[in-house]
Design a protein around this motif. Structure first.
Motif, short mmCIF file in Angstrom:
data_model
loop_
_atom_site.label_atom_id
_atom_site.label_comp_id
_atom_site.label_asym_id
_atom_site.label_seq_id
_atom_site.Cartn_x
_atom_site.Cartn_y
_atom_site.Cartn_z
N GLY A 173 0.82 -1.12 0.10
CA GLY A 173 -0.06 -0.04 0.07
C GLY A 173 0.89 1.24 0.04
N GLU A 174 1.91 1.08 0.69
CA GLU A 174 2.82 2.47 0.90
C GLU A 174 3.60 2.67 -0.53
OE1 GLU A 174 6.02 1.13 3.79
OE2 GLU A 174 6.73 3.28 3.79
N VAL A 175 3.95 1.64 -1.38
CA VAL A 175 4.38 2.20 -2.76
C VAL A 175 3.40 2.70 -3.42
CG1 VAL A 175 6.46 0.51 -3.13
CG2 VAL A 175 4.13 -0.24 -3.42
N PHE A 176 2.12 2.07 -3.40
CA PHE A 176 0.94 3.11 -3.95
C PHE A 176 0.83 4.30 -4.01
CE2 PHE A 176 -1.38 0.06 -7.19
CZ PHE A 176 -0.49 -1.08 -6.93
N ASP A 177 0.95 4.57 -2.43
CA ASP A 177 0.60 5.98 -1.87
C ASP A 177 2.06 6.86 -2.31
OD1 ASP A 177 -1.30 5.16 -0.19
OD2 ASP A 177 -0.56 4.82 1.58
N LYS A 178 3.19 6.38 -2.26
CA LYS A 178 4.19 7.04 -2.57
C LYS A 178 4.20 7.40 -4.15
CE LYS A 178 7.27 5.79 1.21
NZ LYS A 178 8.45 5.01 1.63
N TYR A 187 -3.51 12.09 -0.07
CA TYR A 187 -3.46 10.91 0.64
C TYR A 187 -5.18 10.28 1.20
CZ TYR A 187 -3.04 7.82 4.99
OH TYR A 187 -3.04 6.94 5.74
N PRO A 188 -5.18 9.08 1.03
CA PRO A 188 -4.46 8.11 0.68
C PRO A 188 -4.61 7.90 -0.85
CG PRO A 188 -6.34 7.19 1.47
CD PRO A 188 -6.53 8.57 1.39
N GLN A 189 -3.14 7.83 -1.29
CA GLN A 189 -3.13 7.96 -2.78
C GLN A 189 -3.59 6.37 -3.62
OE1 GLN A 189 -0.87 8.85 -0.67
NE2 GLN A 189 -0.62 11.21 -1.13
N GLY A 190 -3.25 5.38 -2.66
CA GLY A 190 -3.21 4.06 -3.07
C GLY A 190 -4.68 3.80 -3.90
N PRO A 191 -5.81 4.14 -3.69
CA PRO A 191 -6.81 3.75 -4.34
C PRO A 191 -7.10 4.46 -5.50
CG PRO A 191 -7.55 4.22 -1.94
CD PRO A 191 -5.99 4.34 -2.14
N LYS A 192 -6.48 5.69 -5.44
CA LYS A 192 -6.65 6.68 -6.87
C LYS A 192 -5.60 6.10 -7.84
CE LYS A 192 -7.81 10.49 -8.76
NZ LYS A 192 -8.98 10.45 -9.37
N ALA A 285 -5.64 -5.09 -0.35
CA ALA A 285 -6.20 -6.15 -0.75
C ALA A 285 -7.63 -5.70 -1.48
CB ALA A 285 -6.68 -7.27 0.10
N ALA A 286 -7.82 -4.22 -1.28
CA ALA A 286 -8.94 -3.62 -2.44
C ALA A 286 -8.51 -3.29 -3.65
CB ALA A 286 -9.45 -2.22 -1.64
N ASN A 287 -7.17 -3.65 -3.79
CA ASN A 287 -6.79 -3.54 -5.16
C ASN A 287 -7.47 -4.18 -6.38
OD1 ASN A 287 -4.40 -3.95 -7.58
ND2 ASN A 287 -4.20 -2.03 -6.56
N ARG A 288 -7.90 -3.47 -7.34
CA ARG A 288 -8.81 -4.36 -8.31
C ARG A 288 -8.15 -5.37 -8.99
NH1 ARG A 288 -9.87 1.36 -7.89
NH2 ARG A 288 -11.96 2.08 -8.49
O1 KG4 Z 1 -4.97 -1.72 6.18
P1 KG4 Z 1 -4.79 -0.31 6.01
O2 KG4 Z 1 -6.36 0.34 5.98
O3 KG4 Z 1 -4.09 0.47 7.16
C1 KG4 Z 1 -2.90 -0.17 7.62
O4 KG4 Z 1 -2.88 -1.21 8.27
O5 KG4 Z 1 -1.81 0.36 6.89
O6 KG4 Z 1 -4.35 -0.19 4.60
C2 KG4 Z 1 -4.21 1.09 3.83
C3 KG4 Z 1 -3.31 0.97 2.80
C4 KG4 Z 1 -3.09 2.38 2.34
O7 KG4 Z 1 -1.54 2.25 2.01
C5 KG4 Z 1 -3.79 2.65 0.97
O8 KG4 Z 1 -3.21 3.29 -0.10
C6 KG4 Z 1 -3.76 1.16 0.51
O9 KG4 Z 1 -3.93 0.42 1.70
N1 KG4 Z 1 -4.92 0.79 -0.62
C7 KG4 Z 1 -4.63 0.48 -1.84
C8 KG4 Z 1 -6.07 0.53 -2.29
N2 KG4 Z 1 -6.85 0.81 -1.33
C9 KG4 Z 1 -6.21 1.05 -0.20
N3 KG4 Z 1 -3.42 0.14 -2.26
C10 KG4 Z 1 -3.76 -0.36 -3.51
N4 KG4 Z 1 -4.90 -0.41 -4.44
C11 KG4 Z 1 -5.89 0.05 -3.56
N5 KG4 Z 1 -7.06 -0.25 -4.39
#
Ligand code: KG4
Ligand code: ZN
Length: 349
Positions: A173-178, A187-192, A285-288
């Motif tokens: 998730g962190e790399v997606f955010d970065k 923030y949070p950039q991952g879903p976007k 794990a929400a990653n499509r």
């Molecule tokens: O489990 P979580 O809510 O918090 C922690 O325990 O870290 O995970 C949040 C992380 C964030 O880095 C967020 O960007 C990532 O999950 N995340 C995703 C997606 N949705 C949330 N990363 C990739 N694709 C997504 N769809």
């Protein structure tokens, strides 16, 4: 309403920027799960500000707890056990939830379960969103937790958890955010980033899958991050809109490589030690793409997949209550009042 099957566990989660309370009954049914997000408060800072997060938890827990009890149609006095996250996470945030949990348990005279956040995620794929009893947890399974702070592959045998691999640098998730932060996303950039990658139409770059030279199954995402930022730099130049097709294609390739690394580790572990159940959890794990690829991989291997429902992929308290329920059902009396919050916990602890 008659009381649902005991023990009713109240879960409290405040490890980062979500204030959450949930009630789970003795069958693992989620009676209510309330999450109050602090995103708007932290957004102007581009990430979570720990001091602000603790203060927000202090202000937010009373209405969150009230809503969770109300939605479950329960009184606090009907709760049989309390669970709160003890770590890993932001220490000031953890202290709020842990102290609240201890105080409630002490006041009610019920057992208290200080819960490892990662183990909450680990078992969360077995929760149902329809209010029904949890799915049966297999005696043996491989669990993958992909979140913003962790990427861990576990072997679970009769409730005992053993880490097989973890990330040596950034979490998934962190790399997606970065990568998203580099593009100026909020923030949070991952879903976007996931959403933008979905719009890419062609792979312009073929990123390689990182492997450790010592043959370990550990993950590593920082090389992919560096390569991706370099590729983005080439196409972004001095700034262009994030929906530029060249950017979308780099993001598409980036996401493919991140997911390929996950599948690579699963495949290699399966080759070493075939397994029949896989449970995948955590915010990422929400990653499509991951959610599309996992069912294909498990079908090839004849592995049964428990993929966390989207509702419970991000941080929530249902998973914290559920983990404590499993301990309670296995005659674990709970933790002592002296147990402390800890910002870092060994993944195997
Ligand atoms: O489990 P979580 O809510 O918090 C922690 O325990 O870290 O995970 C949040 C992380 C964030 O880095 C967020 O960007 C990532 O999950 N995340 C995703 C997606 N949705 C949330 N990363 C990739 N694709 C997504 N769809
Ligand atoms: Zn988490």
């Amino acid at each position: 309403m008659s009381k649902p099957p005991a023990p009713i566990v109240l879960g409290i989660e405040t490890s980062c920027d979500d204030t959450a309370c949930a009630l789970v009954d003795g069958r693992g049914a989620v009676l209510s799960s309330v999450v109050s997000s602090q995103l708007e408060v932290h957004r102007p800072f581009g990430g979570v500000v720990p001091e602000i997060a603790s203060r927000e938890h202090l202000a937010n827990w009373p209405p969150v707890l009230g809503s969770a009890l109300e939605a479950a149609e329960l009184e606090l006095s009907q709760v049989d056990a309390i669970a709160a996250t003890r770590g890993p996470g932001l220490i000031g945030s953890l202290l709020v939830g842990l102290s609240l949990g201890k105080a409630l348990a002490k006041g009610l005279g019920v057992p208290f379960y200080a819960t490892n956040h990662l183990k909450g995620h680990l078992f969360s794929p077995y929760l149902r969103t329809d209010g029904g009893p949890s799915r049966p947890v297999p005696d043996r399974f491989v669990g993958l937790v992909v979140s913003g702070g962790h990427t861990v592959l576990y072997k679970v045998t009769a409730g005992a958890t053993q880490p097989i691999a973890q990330t040596r640098d950034d979490a998934m998730g962190e790399v997606f955010d970065k990568v998203g932060k580099h593009l100026g996303l909020a923030y949070p950039q991952g879903p976007k980033v996931d959403e933008l990658a979905e719009k890419g139409t062609g792979g312009t770059v073929e990123f390689s899958v990182a492997r450790c030279s010592d043959g370990s199954l550990d993950f590593s995402f920082s090389g992919l991050k560096t390569q991706t930022l370099r590729e983005l730099q080439k196409v972004v130049g001095d700034g262009s809109a994030v929906d530029n097709p060249l950017i979308l294609n780099v993001l598409r390739s980036f996401r493919q490589a991140a997911v390929r690394q996950i599948l690579d580790r699963l495949e290699r572990h399966w080759n070493e030690e075939p397994f029949s159940h896989l449970a995948v959890s955590g915010g990422a794990a929400a990653n499509r793409l991951l959610r599309r690829e996992l069912p294909i991989w498990v079908a090839r291997k004849k592995v049964e997949l428990a993929l966390v429902p989207l509702e419970f992929s991000g941080d929530n308290a249902a998973m914290i209550a559920y983990r404590a329920l499993q301990r309670a059902l296995s005659a674990d009396p709970g933790d002592s009042w002296s147990i402390e919050a800890t910002s870092r916990i060994e993944v195997g602890a």
